[in-house]
Design a protein around this motif. Structure first.
Motif, mmCIF file in Angstrom:
data_model
loop_
_atom_site.group_PDB
_atom_site.id
_atom_site.type_symbol
_atom_site.label_atom_id
_atom_site.label_comp_id
_atom_site.label_asym_id
_atom_site.label_seq_id
_atom_site.Cartn_x
_atom_site.Cartn_y
_atom_site.Cartn_z
ATOM 1 N N UNK A 501 0.809 -1.217 0.000
ATOM 2 C CA UNK A 501 0.000 0.000 0.000
ATOM 3 C C UNK A 501 0.844 1.269 0.000
ATOM 4 N N UNK A 502 2.167 1.115 0.062
ATOM 5 C CA UNK A 502 3.059 2.276 -0.044
ATOM 6 C C UNK A 502 4.222 1.923 -0.971
ATOM 7 N N UNK A 503 4.840 2.954 -1.526
ATOM 8 C CA UNK A 503 5.980 2.723 -2.418
ATOM 9 C C UNK A 503 7.154 2.142 -1.643
ATOM 10 N N UNK A 504 7.344 2.604 -0.412
ATOM 11 C CA UNK A 504 8.466 2.110 0.390
ATOM 12 C C UNK A 504 8.349 0.608 0.631
ATOM 13 N N UNK A 505 7.137 0.165 0.972
ATOM 14 C CA UNK A 505 6.929 -1.271 1.190
ATOM 15 C C UNK A 505 7.066 -2.024 -0.130
#
Length: 593
Positions: A501-505
């Motif tokens: 759900x996030x770019x970092x993940x």
């Protein structure tokens, strides 16, 4: 010439002073050199005619005043801009000192009863006054403070001599003095008019620049609003149309006929809304001059066949009889995609606004001066002559043609702008009760026929399963979108989906799992999709993974920006499932070829 400008007296005076200071100081070096040269020649010529101490004393004082002028010139050039009132006052004082120095020549180096030397002195003073007036007349005060002390004393001395010739010379110098003042007044008026004209031009330029900036800002704001509107509308549409398509193709739990009908209504409404969004965006692109066209020869017959094929469900629903009168070799110079968009609009209108079981006749024939005309004739109710001028205006619909038929009033306005962008003309002829003829004229062209290569259809290119397990990572912050893609991927045997759900993940998962394909949303919380793509490309462990943008940002500039950044493809929401699956299969297969 009188120039009237709406500026205050203070603004006018400040602008005139600035011009006076600029001009007066700019000519100082030349004036100083000229004055020094003439004064030296005069001292040389008067040497012996008058006492040497008087000549030396006068010349020394004169050169001193010139030195002060030069020091003032240097100081003004080095000073910060502004304070024009002070610099003008200083200039007047310095030029008055020079005028006094010239006037002293009439007292100190004027030889009594020596006509030749008197004549030389008189003409030297008159010549200097004439030269000075060319630069000093821009400021009447400077002109008078120089010429009065320089010439009044010589006039008095000439009259004092008492002879006829000296009296005539004195009168001539007096008249010249009056003339210089008249010239100064006229020059000042001209200066004032020029300055005000320049202010007017400058203000108009500033107003134009401001208007252009405001127009650009308004245009950018409109584009930003449309982009946001498109994004916000496409995001829920993605879920509405995506899940509806899933229900429609679900073989495990087939729909009842009634449910299938409901799904068709949902899909039809969603498609209509999507077309409205696209038309608004197209209209905005054209109005801002940002639409790009690829003009090429287009075969009219082939393009009309494509349009008719797309409109077959609408034709069948209204029981319309279609007929064509098109030369197979007829072609026009146009953008193929945009011309198809125009023809689809004209044909769909001809069908929708027609009588039940009416007719539509499509004709292509030569027109004037190398143009070709494509006509769409219908047997509908026609349009009143008073309504025709409003027909091609955006968001205008003719009330008599409403009758509960869906429409937005954008299609014809968009068609008009598209045709004009392709150097064409669009028009209409209509008779109430008989029908309408909409026509498009475009430059005629010739097409060189080529044997088309055999291409596999989209259906053939899509497979239902993979021989070994493949992994897809979808980075998306919207739960509904994640669920939709998960359900779509579930229709493929051997294709596993990971999500973040996030770019970092997503970057962390991509580095560990090394998926075969990454689907990446653009508008993510924290790091956006472009930065995530850059990091994926720069990481040796993930640089070989194809990345596809899946975004509700559907403006042309958004797609161009995405492709330029290095995405393998750019999918806009709402997702069209067949196109989506075809692309996924193609990219994953290409990786293992």
């Amino acid at each position: 010439m009188q120039v009237s400008i709406n500026i205050s007296a203070a603004e006018e005076a400040a602008a005139i002073r600035a011009e006076q200071v600029r001009s007066l100081y700019a000519n100082t070096p030349t004036a100083v050199v000229g004055n020094a040269l003439v004064a030296s020649i005069l001292a040389y010529m008067q040497w012996g005619a008058v006492a040497a101490p008087a000549v030396i004393g006068w010349l020394a004082f004169f050169l001193l005043t010139l030195g002060v002028r030069m020091l003032l010139f240097v100081a003004q050039r080095r000073a910060a801009p502004g304070n024009d009132r002070i610099w003008l006052r200083r200039f007047r004082i310095s030029i008055a000192a020079v005028g006094v120095a010239w006037g002293l020549a009439s007292l100190l180096v004027f030889p009594p009863h020596d006509l030749p030397h008197q004549v030389f002195l008189t003409f030297a003073l008159g010549g200097m006054a004439s030269a000075a007036i060319t630069t000093l007349s821009i400021d009447r005060v400077s002109s008078l403070t120089f010429t009065l002390p320089a010439l009044v004393s010589v006039i008095v001395r000439l009259f004092a001599e008492g002879t006829a010739i000296q009296t005539v010379m004195g009168v001539m110098i007096a008249l010249f003095l009056l003339l210089t003042d008249m010239v100064a007044q006229r020059t000042y008026r001209t200066l004032r008019e020029n300055v005000m004209l320049r202010i007017s031009i400058a203000r108009r330029e500033q107003a134009l620049i401001k208007a252009l900036d405001e127009a650009e800002s308004a245009n950018n704001a409109k584009s930003e609003f449309l982009s946001r509107m498109s994004h916000e509308l496409r995001t829920p549409l993605n879920a509405i149309m995506g899940f509806s398509q899933l229900l429609e193709i679900n073989q495990g739990n087939p729909l009842t006929p009634e449910q299938a009908e409901y799904i068709q209504e949902i899909l039809y409404a969603g498609q209509h809304l999507l077309e409205l969004i696209n038309e608004v965006l197209d209209l905005a692109r054209i109005e801002s001059g940002r639409i790009e066209l690829s003009l090429e020869p287009v075969e009219v017959s082939q393009l009309v066949d494509e349009c008719i094929a797309l409109l077959q469900p609408l034709v069948a629903e209204h029981h319309i009889k279609l007929s064509l009168d098109i030369d197979p070799a007829a072609a026009v110079q146009a953008d193929r995609f945009r011309l198809r968009q125009v023809l689809l609009n004209l044909l769909s209108n001809a069908i929708k606004y027609n009588h039940h079981a009416g007719s539509v006749h499509i004709v292509c024939q030569p027109a004037h001066e190398g143009m070709a005309r494509i006509m769409v004739k219908d047997s509908g109710r026609g349009i009143a002559a008073t309504a025709l001028p409003r027909l091609f205006r955006a968001f205008e619909r003719i009330e008599s043609a409403y009758s509960g038929i869906e429409g937005t009033g954008i299609g014809l306005a968009l068609s008009k702008r598209l045709v004009e962008a392709m150097q064409g003309v669009i028009g209409v002829e209509s008779v109430v009760g008989e029908g309408s003829v909409f026509w498009v004229e475009l430059p005629a062209a010739e097409v060189v026929s080529d044997c088309p290569a055999s291409v596999a259809s989209g259906a053939d290119a899509v497979q239902n399963s993979y021989t070994s397990v493949r992994t897809l990572l979808y980075v998306e912050d919207n739960p509904a979108n994640l669920r939709l893609v998960r359900e779509i991927i579930a229709t493929r045997t051997g294709l596993k989906m990971l999500d973040a759900h996030t770019a970092e993940l997503g970057l962390e998962i991509a580095g560990i799992q090394h998926p075969d394909l990454i689907l990446l949303d653009i508008n993510l919380p924290g790091m956006d999709g472009f930065e995530a793509l850059r990091r994926l490309q720069n990481d040796p462990t993930t640089s070989d993974i194809p990345v596809v943008a899946v975004s509700a940002n559907a403006m042309e500039r958004d797609i161009e920006k995405g492709m330029a950044a290095g995405f393998a493809d750019y999918l806009t929401k709402p997702i069209q499932i067949p196109r989506f699956l075809e692309l996924v299969d193609k990219l994953i297969e290409a990786k293992y070829d």
